[in-house]
Design a protein around this motif. Sequence first.
Motif, mmCIF file in Angstrom:
data_model
loop_
_atom_site.group_PDB
_atom_site.id
_atom_site.type_symbol
_atom_site.label_atom_id
_atom_site.label_comp_id
_atom_site.label_asym_id
_atom_site.label_seq_id
_atom_site.Cartn_x
_atom_site.Cartn_y
_atom_site.Cartn_z
ATOM 1 N N UNK A 70 0.837 -1.208 0.000
ATOM 2 C CA UNK A 70 0.000 0.000 0.000
ATOM 3 C C UNK A 70 0.869 1.255 0.000
ATOM 4 N N UNK A 71 2.167 1.068 0.306
ATOM 5 C CA UNK A 71 3.097 2.201 0.294
ATOM 6 C C UNK A 71 3.700 2.456 -1.073
ATOM 7 N N UNK A 72 3.273 1.711 -2.098
ATOM 8 C CA UNK A 72 3.730 1.943 -3.465
ATOM 9 C C UNK A 72 4.861 1.055 -3.922
ATOM 10 N N UNK A 73 5.254 0.064 -3.118
ATOM 11 C CA UNK A 73 6.377 -0.806 -3.481
ATOM 12 C C UNK A 73 5.897 -2.228 -3.759
ATOM 13 N N UNK A 74 4.959 -2.346 -4.679
ATOM 14 C CA UNK A 74 4.470 -3.646 -5.095
ATOM 15 C C UNK A 74 4.995 -3.954 -6.486
ATOM 16 N N UNK A 75 4.891 -5.226 -6.863
ATOM 17 C CA UNK A 75 5.217 -5.593 -8.238
ATOM 18 C C UNK A 75 6.695 -5.622 -8.561
ATOM 19 N N UNK B 277 -6.272 -1.479 8.829
ATOM 20 C CA UNK B 277 -5.971 -0.282 8.023
ATOM 21 C C UNK B 277 -5.358 -0.684 6.684
ATOM 22 N N UNK B 278 -4.440 -1.648 6.702
ATOM 23 C CA UNK B 278 -3.781 -2.091 5.466
ATOM 24 C C UNK B 278 -4.788 -2.753 4.529
#
Length: 451
Positions: free
Chosen positions: A400-405, A434-435
Amino acid sequence: MKKRYSHFIKPIQIVIDLFIINIITYFVYDKEYLNIFFLSYISGFWLITSYFFGFYEVYRYTITLQLLKLLVKQFLFFIFGYFAYFGIFREGAIVNNQFLILILTIIGISFVKLSWLFLLKTYRSFGNNFRTTIVIGFDDSSKNIIKLFKSKSNLGYKYLGFFSDKIYKDKEYLGNLDAVFEYATKHVVDEIYCSLTLLSNEQIKKINKFALDRDIFLKLIPNSSELYSKNQSIEYYDDSLMVLNVNKLPFDFAENFYLKRFFDILFSIFVCLFILSWLIPILWVIVKLESEGPLVFKQGREGLNGKEFTCYKFRSMRMNKQSNEIHAAKNDIRVTKVGAFLRKTSMDELPQFLNVLLGDMSVVGPRPHLETLSLEYQKDVDNYLKRHIVKPGITGLAQIGGYRGEIKKRSDIKNRVRLDIFYIENWSFFLDIKIILQTVLNIFRGEEKAY
């Protein structure tokens, strides 16, 4: 091979105490007023107060006086909640045996609690349920803890020896400080005790990192003039001997582990019953029409303690030989049209709720990596292996912090690991909620790296 069964002690104690409360209430309480609501109320109030006041935080070094203090504190608040029920829900009604139930409950639980401590200490005095320990540094403080291990067998510690850069002829001398790592790798070591007087900060950090990677508890033996961090908890052995407990993580507490597992099971059953039950047959037809191959793609991933498990996903690519070697990239020609939609909406991850039910994964946690990629990341990122001390998750703080994939540059994996470790060290039930909510919102908003 480490065989730690002490984590079963707390759940068993909780079950026994709840059984005592309910069985006494059932047989003594006025049958005219007995109902499931009252039993649920006093059981729930007992669990809540015991959690907040640490009633079950009893360790092998806990003395009888500390236990008596816990009993007094717990019963004071339980008595308040017990009579509050009659004031709120039974106001004006005369209920027989109120005091008898309370007295029998206090006597019953106190007897079991004290008996449990006595029996455990007796059991440990015969060499059972022990923890193996080594000591690093050999000064007066270290000698005191060693003396305690030797003199009080009922604490359940098996002392193996000490390490020091100064050479000793003592048979318990195991080598210099550098020999610690090799020794603890070859032998079963549960706890390491370090003297703060003799070790530098760098040495402590190095030993701490090693202990985390090997799942070994690290304790610090302080000097009376030291200042301590608020993140370190103080423990007293034998009344006056003080030890600092290092990096006590949320999942070191059994109640957090069981709470997370309970939620995982309930949430996964809900998804399987109300989403996967009708989605699987629909996707089976659609995926089969576009490309050959199975609906569910199986892949080996690293899980808890680095152990490999079979991870399930809805197949989003054409069958290829590179699936176990590289992540999907932007505009990847292997991804099908249906697969692109599944990836964009994260629906390809839904079969992993079966992994959660099987116990291989959690709903929230660090994302599991391929073993081949994991070996590369370990070289570039400090504390990477710390991710393995919890179960991998379907979603996580890093996602969720933008560090996927896809990992395009070294900073991507470093930031992902940084957030994973922050999650492990700061976990709470509400952080998981929350996540999950943020993950759902991100699906509807669309994510740049969801390809």
